[in-house]
Design a protein around this motif. Structure first.
Motif, short mmCIF file in Angstrom:
data_model
loop_
_atom_site.label_atom_id
_atom_site.label_comp_id
_atom_site.label_asym_id
_atom_site.label_seq_id
_atom_site.Cartn_x
_atom_site.Cartn_y
_atom_site.Cartn_z
N SER A 226 70.34 -1.20 77.32
CA SER A 226 68.89 -0.98 77.50
C SER A 226 68.11 -1.51 76.30
O SER A 226 66.87 -1.47 76.29
CB SER A 226 68.60 0.52 77.66
OG SER A 226 68.71 1.16 76.39
N GLY A 227 68.83 -1.99 75.27
CA GLY A 227 68.14 -2.57 74.11
C GLY A 227 67.97 -1.59 72.97
O GLY A 227 67.34 -1.90 71.95
N MET A 228 68.55 -0.38 73.12
CA MET A 228 68.40 0.63 72.05
C MET A 228 69.15 0.18 70.80
O MET A 228 70.25 -0.36 70.90
CB MET A 228 68.94 1.97 72.54
CG MET A 228 68.53 3.14 71.67
SD MET A 228 69.28 4.69 72.22
CE MET A 228 68.31 5.08 73.65
N ASP A 229 68.52 0.41 69.66
CA ASP A 229 69.09 0.08 68.36
C ASP A 229 70.46 0.76 68.17
O ASP A 229 70.63 1.93 68.54
CB ASP A 229 68.06 0.58 67.33
CG ASP A 229 68.61 0.60 65.94
OD1 ASP A 229 68.71 -0.49 65.36
OD2 ASP A 229 68.97 1.69 65.45
N GLY A 230 71.44 0.01 67.61
CA GLY A 230 72.82 0.50 67.49
C GLY A 230 72.94 1.80 66.71
O GLY A 230 73.70 2.69 67.07
N GLU A 231 72.15 1.92 65.62
CA GLU A 231 72.21 3.13 64.79
C GLU A 231 71.71 4.35 65.59
O GLU A 231 72.27 5.44 65.53
CB GLU A 231 71.34 2.93 63.54
CG GLU A 231 71.61 3.94 62.45
CD GLU A 231 70.65 3.80 61.27
OE1 GLU A 231 70.56 4.75 60.50
OE2 GLU A 231 69.96 2.76 61.16
N MET A 232 70.65 4.09 66.37
CA MET A 232 70.08 5.15 67.22
C MET A 232 71.12 5.58 68.27
O MET A 232 71.30 6.78 68.53
CB MET A 232 68.82 4.62 67.90
CG MET A 232 68.18 5.58 68.87
SD MET A 232 67.45 6.97 68.01
CE MET A 232 65.82 6.93 68.70
N VAL A 233 71.80 4.60 68.86
CA VAL A 233 72.79 4.89 69.89
C VAL A 233 73.88 5.80 69.32
O VAL A 233 74.21 6.84 69.91
CB VAL A 233 73.42 3.58 70.44
CG1 VAL A 233 74.61 3.89 71.34
CG2 VAL A 233 72.37 2.76 71.20
N ARG A 236 72.58 9.27 68.67
CA ARG A 236 72.44 10.03 69.94
C ARG A 236 73.80 10.50 70.45
O ARG A 236 73.94 11.62 70.94
CB ARG A 236 71.81 9.12 71.01
CG ARG A 236 70.32 8.88 70.84
CD ARG A 236 69.56 9.84 71.75
NE ARG A 236 68.14 9.73 71.54
CZ ARG A 236 67.32 9.02 72.29
NH1 ARG A 236 67.79 8.36 73.32
NH2 ARG A 236 66.03 8.98 72.03
N LEU A 237 74.80 9.62 70.33
CA LEU A 237 76.14 9.97 70.83
C LEU A 237 76.73 11.14 70.04
O LEU A 237 77.37 12.02 70.61
CB LEU A 237 77.07 8.75 70.78
CG LEU A 237 76.76 7.69 71.84
CD1 LEU A 237 77.54 6.41 71.57
CD2 LEU A 237 77.09 8.20 73.25
N ARG A 238 76.49 11.14 68.71
CA ARG A 238 76.99 12.27 67.90
C ARG A 238 76.37 13.58 68.39
O ARG A 238 77.04 14.60 68.51
CB ARG A 238 76.66 12.05 66.42
CG ARG A 238 77.62 11.08 65.71
CD ARG A 238 77.51 11.20 64.19
NE ARG A 238 76.21 10.81 63.66
CZ ARG A 238 75.83 9.54 63.44
NH1 ARG A 238 76.67 8.55 63.69
NH2 ARG A 238 74.64 9.26 62.97
N GLY A 239 75.06 13.52 68.70
CA GLY A 239 74.38 14.71 69.21
C GLY A 239 74.95 15.16 70.55
O GLY A 239 75.19 16.35 70.77
N LEU A 240 75.20 14.19 71.44
CA LEU A 240 75.75 14.53 72.76
C LEU A 240 77.15 15.14 72.62
O LEU A 240 77.52 16.06 73.34
CB LEU A 240 75.82 13.28 73.65
CG LEU A 240 74.50 12.81 74.24
CD1 LEU A 240 74.68 11.46 74.93
CD2 LEU A 240 73.95 13.84 75.23
N LYS A 241 77.93 14.61 71.65
CA LYS A 241 79.30 15.13 71.45
C LYS A 241 79.25 16.59 70.98
O LYS A 241 80.01 17.43 71.46
CB LYS A 241 80.05 14.25 70.44
CG LYS A 241 81.44 14.69 70.22
CD LYS A 241 82.39 13.58 69.88
CE LYS A 241 83.85 14.01 69.84
NZ LYS A 241 84.14 15.42 69.73
N ILE A 242 78.31 16.88 70.06
CA ILE A 242 78.16 18.27 69.59
C ILE A 242 77.85 19.19 70.78
O ILE A 242 78.44 20.25 70.94
CB ILE A 242 77.06 18.36 68.51
CG1 ILE A 242 77.53 17.66 67.22
CG2 ILE A 242 76.68 19.81 68.23
CD1 ILE A 242 76.46 17.48 66.17
N ILE A 243 76.92 18.72 71.63
CA ILE A 243 76.55 19.54 72.80
C ILE A 243 77.76 19.73 73.71
O ILE A 243 78.07 20.85 74.13
CB ILE A 243 75.39 18.88 73.58
CG1 ILE A 243 74.12 18.85 72.73
CG2 ILE A 243 75.14 19.60 74.91
CD1 ILE A 243 73.03 17.93 73.26
#
Ligand SMILES: NC(=O)c1ccc[n+]([C@@H]2O[C@H](COP(=O)([O-])OP(=O)(O)OC[C@H]3O[C@@H](n4cnc5c(N)ncnc54)[C@H](OP(=O)(O)O)[C@@H]3O)[C@@H](O)[C@H]2O)c1
Length: 280
Positions: A226-233, A236-243
């Motif tokens: 989708s064009g999202m910046d790699g650092e942002m991705v 976000r993934l770290r946050g999803l993993k915590i959840i």
């Protein structure tokens, strides 16, 4: 005068509406005033967190700031820029929209901003909300089209909170001295997983909703595509993993402590936003 940053976003716009309705002098910061839809009587100011001169203009004559910066690797830089401008202008109070878990990891987007708020010499209140009920609006187009809604959090539960409760706490913190020096971790009244939220929507709509489980490596591919910046991705993934690991399965009494009433339940949010999920 109260300055609201993030004034066109989910929480900022609701805070703006409530403060304006109280008759308080209020100023809304946006990068593009021509597109901002603000209530009558609100002063709109053009500003960008990356443009210090625009922030200086925005905080001029301001008594209190509601600090909302978008979540991501830039949050720290944005928070520090607004706080520096506010301090120089003699702003007395700052209320910062942070996030649940802001103090759980050293690299959390909101950690540095929180520390700067506490140490900044202004009176402060920190709001650490859990997942917004309003995030469900991201599912609305798929629900309307009867296409599968992506499930990125499995069966992990969160204390999903109505954004209007967060806004009400923010307004109270901005207009009253009672909340100074308080850190409120804000959740809804019950732990809800994605399937729980979908079930509430199904009950209100009177029909089933298709869903599809999306593993984290597929989420990564989709975000990058989708064009999202790699650092942002990765962030976000770290946050999803915590959840997904159950790290956000937390309920608090933050809303009750701040407002003296229980938080609103997800069912009420669904009923008030049902139109978004219905094809006209
Ligand atoms: N969503 C959740 O479940 C959740 C949970 C806990 C905490 N949070 C936190 O909530 C915050 C986001 O709040 P929200 O959802 O209400 O915001 P939002 O709807 O995402 O809106 C973002 C706002 O930031 C402004 N903005 C973006 N870049 C800017 C820049 N360079 N300069 C000035 N303004 C800029 C936008 O204004 P213009 O486009 O008008 O300039 C907009 O008003 C984040 O800090 C996030 O970590 C979210």
């Amino acid at each position: 005068m109260i300055l609201i940053t993030g004034a066109t976003g989910t929480i900022g716009s609701e805070v703006l509406r409530r403060i304006a309705a109280r008759g308080e002098a209020v100023r809304a910061l946006t990068r593009d005033p021509s597109r901002a839809r603000t209530p009558p009587g609100v002063e709109v100011v053009a500003g960008d967190f990356d443009d210090p001169a625009s922030l200086e203009r925005a905080v001029s004559g301001v008594d209190g700031v509601f600090l909302v910066a978008p979540g991501g690797p830039s949050t720290e830089r944005y928070d520090l820029a607004v706080l520096a401008a506010a301090r120089s202008a003699g702003v007395r109070k700052v209320v910062k929209l942070s996030s649940i878990g802001a103090d759980a990891t050293d690299d959390h987007w909101h950690r540095t901003g929180e520390q700067a708020v506490r140490a900044g010499g202004m009176s402060w209140t920190l709001l650490r909300p859990s997942a917004f009920a309003g995030n469900a609006l991201q599912w609305a187009a798929a629900v309307r089209a009867d296409e599968p809604v992506p499930n990125m959090t499995g069966t992990a539960a969160q204390g999903v909170i109505d954004p209007r409760d967060i806004a009400e706490v923010a307004v109270e913190a901005l207009v009253s001295a009672k909340h100074e020096g308080q850190t409120y971790t804000l959740t809804g009244p019950e732990l809800l997983s994605f399937p729980d939220q979908i079930a509430r929507l199904e009950a209100a709509l009177g029909r089933t909703i298709k869903t599809v489980d999306v593993p984290l490596d597929v989420v990564r591919e989709q975000m990058l595509a989708s064009g999202m910046d790699g650092e942002m991705v990765e962030s976000r993934l770290r946050g999803l993993k915590i959840i997904r690991d159950g790290g956000n399965a937390v309920l608090t009494d933050g809303v009750e402590r701040a407002l003296g009433r229980p938080p609103t339940d997800f069912g009420a949010w669904v009923l008030d936003h049902l139109d978004a999920f219905v094809t006209n």
